[in-house]
Design a protein around this motif. Structure first.
Motif, PDB file in Angstrom:
ATOM      1  N   THR A 123       0.846  -1.210   0.000  1.00 11.06           N
ATOM      2  CA  THR A 123       0.000   0.000   0.000  1.00 11.06           C
ATOM      3  C   THR A 123       0.875   1.252   0.000  1.00 11.06           C
ATOM      4  OG1 THR A 123      -1.716  -1.191   1.217  1.00 11.06           O
ATOM      5  CG2 THR A 123      -1.863   1.211   1.189  1.00 11.06           C
ATOM      6  N   PHE A 124       1.936   1.225   0.820  1.00  9.11           N
ATOM      7  CA  PHE A 124       2.884   2.341   0.867  1.00  9.11           C
ATOM      8  C   PHE A 124       3.476   2.604  -0.517  1.00  9.11           C
ATOM      9  CE2 PHE A 124       7.449   3.319   0.955  1.00  9.11           C
ATOM     10  CZ  PHE A 124       7.431   4.586   1.512  1.00  9.11           C
ATOM     11  N   SER A 125       3.970   1.570  -1.170  1.00 12.31           N
ATOM     12  CA  SER A 125       4.626   1.758  -2.470  1.00 12.31           C
ATOM     13  C   SER A 125       3.643   2.245  -3.530  1.00 12.31           C
ATOM     14  CB  SER A 125       5.296   0.453  -2.917  1.00 12.31           C
ATOM     15  OG  SER A 125       4.343  -0.569  -3.107  1.00 12.31           O
ATOM     16  N   ASN A 126       2.413   1.740  -3.502  1.00  9.90           N
ATOM     17  CA  ASN A 126       1.418   2.170  -4.494  1.00  9.90           C
ATOM     18  C   ASN A 126       1.123   3.661  -4.380  1.00  9.90           C
ATOM     19  OD1 ASN A 126       1.084  -0.319  -5.727  1.00  9.90           O
ATOM     20  ND2 ASN A 126      -0.533  -0.958  -4.326  1.00  9.90           N
ATOM     21  N   TYR A 127       1.040   4.176  -3.146  1.00 10.74           N
ATOM     22  CA  TYR A 127       0.733   5.594  -2.966  1.00 10.74           C
ATOM     23  C   TYR A 127       1.930   6.492  -3.222  1.00 10.74           C
ATOM     24  CZ  TYR A 127      -4.107   5.215  -1.733  1.00 10.74           C
ATOM     25  OH  TYR A 127      -5.453   5.012  -1.811  1.00 10.74           O
ATOM     26  N   VAL A 128       3.148   5.996  -2.946  1.00 12.28           N
ATOM     27  CA  VAL A 128       4.344   6.773  -3.272  1.00 12.28           C
ATOM     28  C   VAL A 128       4.510   6.871  -4.787  1.00 12.28           C
ATOM     29  CG1 VAL A 128       6.869   6.770  -3.171  1.00 12.28           C
ATOM     30  CG2 VAL A 128       5.554   6.269  -1.117  1.00 12.28           C
ATOM     31  N   LEU A 129       4.168   5.787  -5.488  1.00 12.09           N
ATOM     32  CA  LEU A 129       4.338   5.760  -6.948  1.00 12.09           C
ATOM     33  C   LEU A 129       3.177   6.394  -7.707  1.00 12.09           C
ATOM     34  CD1 LEU A 129       5.753   2.130  -7.319  1.00 12.09           C
ATOM     35  CD2 LEU A 129       7.020   4.255  -7.634  1.00 12.09           C
ATOM     36  N   GLN A 130       2.098   6.712  -7.003  1.00 12.03           N
ATOM     37  CA  GLN A 130       0.915   7.265  -7.685  1.00 12.03           C
ATOM     38  C   GLN A 130       1.218   8.542  -8.477  1.00 12.03           C
ATOM     39  OE1 GLN A 130      -2.326   8.877  -5.309  1.00 12.03           O
ATOM     40  NE2 GLN A 130      -3.818   7.772  -6.541  1.00 12.03           N
ATOM     41  N   PRO A 131       1.987   9.498  -7.931  1.00 10.68           N
ATOM     42  CA  PRO A 131       2.297  10.697  -8.724  1.00 10.68           C
ATOM     43  C   PRO A 131       3.138  10.392  -9.965  1.00 10.68           C
ATOM     44  CG  PRO A 131       2.712  11.083  -6.381  1.00 10.68           C
ATOM     45  CD  PRO A 131       2.492   9.625  -6.550  1.00 10.68           C
ATOM     46  N   VAL A 132       3.954   9.321  -9.915  1.00 11.30           N
ATOM     47  CA  VAL A 132       4.797   8.944 -11.051  1.00 11.30           C
ATOM     48  C   VAL A 132       3.969   8.298 -12.151  1.00 11.30           C
ATOM     49  CG1 VAL A 132       6.869   7.662 -11.751  1.00 11.30           C
ATOM     50  CG2 VAL A 132       6.702   8.611  -9.434  1.00 11.30           C
ATOM     51  N   PHE A 133       2.935   7.553 -11.743  1.00  9.39           N
ATOM     52  CA  PHE A 133       2.043   6.883 -12.700  1.00  9.39           C
ATOM     53  C   PHE A 133       0.607   7.348 -12.431  1.00  9.39           C
ATOM     54  CE2 PHE A 133       5.652   4.104 -11.827  1.00  9.39           C
ATOM     55  CZ  PHE A 133       6.115   3.831 -13.113  1.00  9.39           C
ATOM     56  N   PRO A 134       0.301   8.620 -12.756  1.00  4.11           N
ATOM     57  CA  PRO A 134      -1.001   9.189 -12.362  1.00  4.11           C
ATOM     58  C   PRO A 134      -2.200   8.574 -13.071  1.00  4.11           C
ATOM     59  CG  PRO A 134       0.192  10.700 -13.802  1.00  4.11           C
ATOM     60  CD  PRO A 134       1.125   9.579 -13.492  1.00  4.11           C
ATOM     61  N   ASN A 135      -1.996   8.024 -14.257  1.00  6.99           N
ATOM     62  CA  ASN A 135      -3.129   7.553 -15.058  1.00  6.99           C
ATOM     63  C   ASN A 135      -3.244   6.035 -15.138  1.00  6.99           C
ATOM     64  OD1 ASN A 135      -3.818  10.260 -15.757  1.00  6.99           O
ATOM     65  ND2 ASN A 135      -2.164  10.237 -17.283  1.00  6.99           N
ATOM     66  N   CYS A 136      -2.445   5.343 -14.348  1.00  5.80           N
ATOM     67  CA  CYS A 136      -2.513   3.876 -14.388  1.00  5.80           C
ATOM     68  C   CYS A 136      -2.013   3.302 -13.060  1.00  5.80           C
ATOM     69  CB  CYS A 136      -1.682   3.319 -15.543  1.00  5.80           C
ATOM     70  SG  CYS A 136       0.093   3.670 -15.394  1.00  5.80           S
ATOM     71  N   ILE A 137      -2.224   2.006 -12.884  1.00  6.11           N
ATOM     72  CA  ILE A 137      -1.725   1.320 -11.691  1.00  6.11           C
ATOM     73  C   ILE A 137      -0.210   1.201 -11.794  1.00  6.11           C
ATOM     74  CG2 ILE A 137      -1.782  -0.861 -10.405  1.00  6.11           C
ATOM     75  CD1 ILE A 137      -4.630  -1.264 -11.491  1.00  6.11           C
ATOM     76  N   PRO A 138       0.538   1.470 -10.717  1.00  2.78           N
ATOM     77  CA  PRO A 138       2.003   1.345 -10.783  1.00  2.78           C
ATOM     78  C   PRO A 138       2.429  -0.059 -11.212  1.00  2.78           C
ATOM     79  CG  PRO A 138       1.352   2.463  -8.771  1.00  2.78           C
ATOM     80  CD  PRO A 138       0.090   1.967  -9.416  1.00  2.78           C
ATOM     81  N   PRO A 139       3.511  -0.181 -11.991  1.00  8.60           N
ATOM     82  CA  PRO A 139       3.982  -1.501 -12.438  1.00  8.60           C
ATOM     83  C   PRO A 139       4.243  -2.440 -11.273  1.00  8.60           C
ATOM     84  CG  PRO A 139       5.156   0.250 -13.577  1.00  8.60           C
ATOM     85  CD  PRO A 139       4.345   0.913 -12.520  1.00  8.60           C
ATOM     86  N   TYR A 140       3.962  -3.716 -11.493  1.00  8.63           N
ATOM     87  CA  TYR A 140       4.100  -4.746 -10.458  1.00  8.63           C
ATOM     88  C   TYR A 140       5.501  -4.746  -9.863  1.00  8.63           C
ATOM     89  CZ  TYR A 140       4.184  -9.462  -8.414  1.00  8.63           C
ATOM     90  OH  TYR A 140       4.326 -10.530  -7.567  1.00  8.63           O
ATOM     91  N   ASN A 141       6.516  -4.778 -10.726  1.00 12.86           N
ATOM     92  CA  ASN A 141       7.899  -4.883 -10.240  1.00 12.86           C
ATOM     93  C   ASN A 141       8.325  -3.635  -9.481  1.00 12.86           C
ATOM     94  OD1 ASN A 141       8.270  -7.446 -11.290  1.00 12.86           O
ATOM     95  ND2 ASN A 141       9.050  -6.698 -13.255  1.00 12.86           N
TER      96      ASN A 141
END
Length: 504
Positions: A123-141
């Motif tokens: 959950t932490f990583s998904n929210y940190v990466l959200q600004p980097v990938f604003p229009n899609c789910i962050p990549p799995y890796n």
């Protein structure tokens, strides 16, 4: 427990022992930080969709806090009556014996805490990466790698100093409370502006569906699980300053505060969103921020990230003490009962918790496993509180600095039995798999713990691995501290035998 060695009374000799460095503020931060995770920011809709109305959803949130308060009162009595680190495990072992305690320990170390840690880290990583990938789910890796980096960083911090770990917990708990305070304040501003249509009694109890008993049970289960973590301070009792005073005080401060925050945060959400908007949102706090905070809407995803970062730290801190306590009782390898000679931190136990979580992240279907974790967790709560009643019967004259009215555990167990029976009825597969996970510990207990006269080659292998682990982690058994004084006789005898064999 951070930095510096304690000095023995005789001759100023150095001794390595767990140090009492957790004061009242840090104790409250541990409880609040472990209870308040990402859930209140992301999906309080679970309660709403099963209750069918705003008013009943708010009632469920208050009741969830009330039941958590009942449970925490019982744990306060157990914590000051059996002042050992290890929480549920230590109490169940003391009251019901080694097998029951080992099964709780087995399920916690094998799946319960690693899975919870993995979910929070992801959950932490998904929210940190959200600004980097604003229009899609962050990549799995990318999500997995960032989660692992975060976990490894906090494992290093917890291995280096308890003071650092508790300061991180204090700071990030304050951060998440400030974020929730912002939501509540904005909610009150909305109410003063007259935007409280959904909160008026006529609308709040306007049901769009009639909830059945089953729906209410599911709603209550969702609410009660949002409060999970209220018992975590009991895992570090031996590191508390004046535990007989500060343990109950921290509980009495933290649980009402969390209940207040949860309830008023939900009220604030309903000042900005209709029930239908809330149910359609995948991240309620983010939607709230977008609607009311304008330019500052970025505060909400950042708050979720900070909240989960503090949650990872809290889970690591407490779950490592569970491993430490289990090893001290002879239920886990003795290496896990050792602490660093300088930092006095349980490095082997921390590494095991970290490794188990990394494995779950890499090979496990994390979000499926969390269903089994919820059942096991709730089962453990009830068994522990049954233990309180059994201890009253078995040892009526034992010194109890706190003694709750018997109606408190009985009322908690009534709610617990209702939810457990309903869970078994509605989710038999999930509950069945949870029970199987627990019962796989039975043969492990008899082979690893109960079977004392193992072949010499097995004992030599264990001794050599322990010695190698000591050299690698630079750890020894605690000396002259609480841990040594309360070490189980069976574990102490095995340790002495191992040391004698090593000298030979």
């Amino acid at each position: 427990m951070a930095g510096g060695e304690q000095r023995g009374a005789a001759g100023g000799a150095e001794r390595v022992a767990l140090k009492k460095e957790i004061g009242l503020v840090s104790a409250c931060a541990i409880i609040i930080g472990n209870i308040i995770g990402s859930g209140i920011f992301i999906s309080p809709k679970g309660v709403l969709e099963h209750t069918g109305s705003v008013g009943l959803a708010l009632v469920i949130w208050v009741l969830g806090g009330g039941v958590a308060a009942l449970g925490s009162l019982c744990y306060a009595e157990l914590g000051v009556t059996i002042p050992k680190s290890g929480g549920d495990y230590s109490y169940v072992t003391e009251i019901f014996g080694g097998l029951a305690g080992f099964l709780l320990l087995w399920s916690a170390v094998l799946i319960m805490y690693p899975t919870s840690l993995a979910v929070i880290a992801l959950t932490f990583s998904n929210y940190v990466l959200q600004p980097v990938f604003p229009n899609c789910i962050p990549p799995y890796n990318a999500s997995r790698i960032l989660s692992m980096v975060c976990l490894l960083l906090l494992t290093w911090v917890n291995s280096s100093s308890v003071r650092w770990a508790t300061r991180i917990q204090d700071i990030f708990t304050a951060g998440k409370l400030l974020a929730l305070a912002l939501i509540i304040i904005v909610g009150f501003i909305q109410i003063f502006k007259g935007n409280y249509k959904e909160l008026t009694p006529s609308n709040a109890f306007n049901f769009w569906m009639t909830p059945s008993v089953g729906h209410l049970a599911l709603a209550f289960l969702q609410g009660s699980f949002a409060f999970s973590g209220w018992n975590f301070l009991n895992y570090v009792t031996e590191e508390l300053v004046d535990p007989r005073r500060n343990l109950p005080r921290a509980i009495f401060i933290s649980i009402p505060l969390v209940t207040f925050v949860y309830t008023f945060t939900n009220i604030a959400y309903f000042t900005a969103m209709s029930p239908q908007e809330l149910l359609s949102s995948n991240a309620v706090a983010v939607t709230f921020g977008e609607k009311l905070l304008g330019y500052f809407s970025w505060v909400m995803p950042v708050s979720v990230a900070l909240s989960t970062f503090g949650g990872i730290n809290g889970y690591l801190f407490t779950s490592s003490r569970l491993c430490f306590s289990g090893a001290r009782e002879g239920h886990l390898p003795s290496l896990l009962a050792m602490i660093h000679v300088k930092h006095c931190t349980p490095i082997p136990a921390l590494l095991v918790c970290c490794l188990a979580t990394l494995i779950i992240m890499l090979v496990g279907d994390t979000y499926t496993l969390i269903n089994y974790v919820s059942f096991i967790n709730y089962l453990c709560y009830g068994v522990t509180i049954i233990g309180l009643i059994v201890l009253r019967w078995k040892k009526p004259k034992i010194f109890r600095p706190i003694k709750v009215n018997l109606l408190v555990p009985i009322t908690y167990l009534a709610f617990w039995a209702f939810l457990l029976i309903f869970s078994l009825y509605s989710e038999p597969v999930v509950c069945g798999v949870g029970l199987i996970i627990i019962l796989t510990g039975v043969p492990v207990f008899f082979l690893g713990v109960y079977w004392r006269n193992k072949p010499k080659c097995v004992n030599r292998l264990i001794e050599s691995m322990t010695c190698w682990g000591q050299k690698l982690c630079f750890v020894v058994y605690p000396q002259g501290g609480v841990a040594e004084e309360e070490e189980a006789p069976s574990a102490r005898s095995r340790r002495l035998a191992s040391e004698m064999a090593a000298r030979k």
